[in-house]
Design an enzyme around this catalytic site. Structure first.
Site, PDB file in Angstrom:
ATOM      1  N   THR A  36       0.765  -1.312  -0.203  1.00 18.20           N
ATOM      2  CA  THR A  36       0.038  -0.018   0.057  1.00 18.20           C
ATOM      3  C   THR A  36       0.795   1.370   0.119  1.00 18.20           C
ATOM      4  O   THR A  36       0.565   2.320  -0.325  1.00 18.20           O
ATOM      5  CB  THR A  36      -1.021   0.093   1.233  1.00 18.20           C
ATOM      6  OG1 THR A  36      -0.302  -0.127   2.436  1.00 18.20           O
ATOM      7  CG2 THR A  36      -2.020  -1.221   1.013  1.00 18.20           C
ATOM      8  N   TYR A 142      -9.516  -7.065  10.822  1.00 22.02           N
ATOM      9  CA  TYR A 142      -8.290  -6.057  11.053  1.00 22.02           C
ATOM     10  C   TYR A 142      -8.050  -5.596  12.327  1.00 22.02           C
ATOM     11  O   TYR A 142      -7.064  -5.506  13.041  1.00 22.02           O
ATOM     12  CB  TYR A 142      -8.698  -4.744  10.111  1.00 22.02           C
ATOM     13  CG  TYR A 142      -7.991  -3.439  10.316  1.00 22.02           C
ATOM     14  CD1 TYR A 142      -6.592  -3.353   9.842  1.00 22.02           C
ATOM     15  CD2 TYR A 142      -8.535  -2.575  11.230  1.00 22.02           C
ATOM     16  CE1 TYR A 142      -5.712  -2.397  10.271  1.00 22.02           C
ATOM     17  CE2 TYR A 142      -7.585  -1.401  11.335  1.00 22.02           C
ATOM     18  CZ  TYR A 142      -6.209  -1.456  10.910  1.00 22.02           C
ATOM     19  OH  TYR A 142      -5.487   0.009  11.211  1.00 22.02           O
TER      20      TYR A 142
END
Ligand code: UD1
Length: 315
Positions: A36, A142
């Site tokens: 990312t 997450y």
């Protein structure tokens, strides 16, 4: 030899911490796997020694930690929906990588690891503000992964005596946050789209709220966490936020003013794994770090819009 290691140094928060360290004249090493992170985020960080690699690889962790005194561990796949779609990838990037990093930190004699924890650990608890004494109640994969990382840090303090500090971030935003992915933070998406005159979508009724925290406050908290004596902070977990919140509808209205956007948002169904409200009690960080937010939400939004508009944030 670098004194500081920043993991996720090509990401939004990591590159911001690295920039602040370099500005202070520190020696810094950065590591990133570019899943990312973005190469263009390294522009301006030429003074940093950079290592491309994945922390899920123990050899990369060992190389990254060699000779370092303090680690800022910012590398993660920082997205709730991404973890809902692919929990295993999130686990590798957030849990395996954190454990590998801690093992390497211990083996190479790192003194302190400061960890990017997440307010997602609190889940959807009705109590506001959220304080560190509350029992964690993660919802998304997450949140589970970031919380597991916290537990590993505390374990390494208790078992091996490594100094660790967990900072639970609350919806960080600001310059360098990637606006292009559908996993991006809502403010990055809204700023870019509204400046471009493109439609924006609010998931749910827009009355969900967040303690949106401008990046400069997070950098400030991290630098304090590196400097405060171990007796005060090692093994501790604390919120790092502003202690105030805004709904998405309120935020949209401010952004409309700042960007001159003429459209209305469209509303869609709520996103799976989302929490409703988020607000931090920042009393522990105040007490232990001497932390005080420096930039409020509106000013942070102003600087952020300015950055997406021109590439510089001003101050
Ligand atoms: C964010 C962080 C996460 C952190 C958590 C802590 C990001 C990408 N994620 O998750 O790392 O641990 O805060 O609280 O920064 N939304 C819209 N329209 C959009 C995009 C999002 O309405 O186009 C909504 C979402 O459904 C959600 C809210 O905005 O209700 C915030 O979403 P998001 O920015 O993805 O952050 P969190 O899920 O809160």
């Amino acid at each position: 030899m670098a004194k500081y290691l920043v993991t996720g140094a090509a990401g939004f928060i990591g590159r911001s911490i690295a920039a602040a360290l370099l500005a202070r004249g520190e020696t810094v090493r950065g590591v990133d796997n570019f899943i990312t992170g973005k190469r263009e985020n390294l522009v301006g960080l030429e003074g940093m020694e950079f290592l491309e690699g994945d922390l899920a690889d123990a050899a990369v962790c060992a190389e990254a930690c060699a000779g370092v005194e303090i680690v800022f561990h910012e590398a993660a796949l920082a997205s709730v929906p991404r973890s809902v779609e692919d929990p295993v990838a999130t686990n590798v990037a957030c849990v395996d990588a954190t454990l590998n990093l801690l093992v390497a930190a211990r083996a190479t004699g790192v003194r302190r690891v400061i960890y990017a924890g997440s307010s997602a650990a609190y889940g959807d608890a009705a109590t506001l503000p959220k304080h560190e004494g509350m029992l964690p109640d993660p919802i998304s994969p997450y949140a589970v992964a970031k919380l597991a990382g916290e537990h590993y840090l505390r374990s390494f303090t208790r078992v091996y005596g490594l100094e660790t500090v967990v900072l639970r971030y609350f919806n960080v935003f600001g310059p360098y946050q990637d606006p292009m992915s559908h996993y991006s933070g809502v403010l990055a998406i809204f700023c870019r789209r509204m400046l471009a005159g493109e439609p924006v979508t609010i998931h749910g009724d827009g009355e969900q709220s967040r303690d949106f925290t401008y990046i400069e406050n997070v950098v400030h908290g991290n630098l304090l966490a590196a400097a405060v004596p171990a007796e005060k902070v090692s093994g501790r977990t604390m919120n790092l936020a502003t202690g105030s919140r805004a709904t998405l509808n309120q935020t949209f209205a401010i952004l409309r003013e700042l960007t001159g956007y003429a459209g209305e948002p469209s509303y869609s169904t709520s996103r799976a794994g989302d929490i409703r409200d988020s607000l931090a009690d920042i009393g522990v960080a105040r007490k232990l770090l001497g932390y005080e937010p420096k930039v409020d939400f509106r000013e942070g939004l102003r600087r952020t819009v300015e950055w997406y508009r021109t590439g510089t944030a001003g101050a």
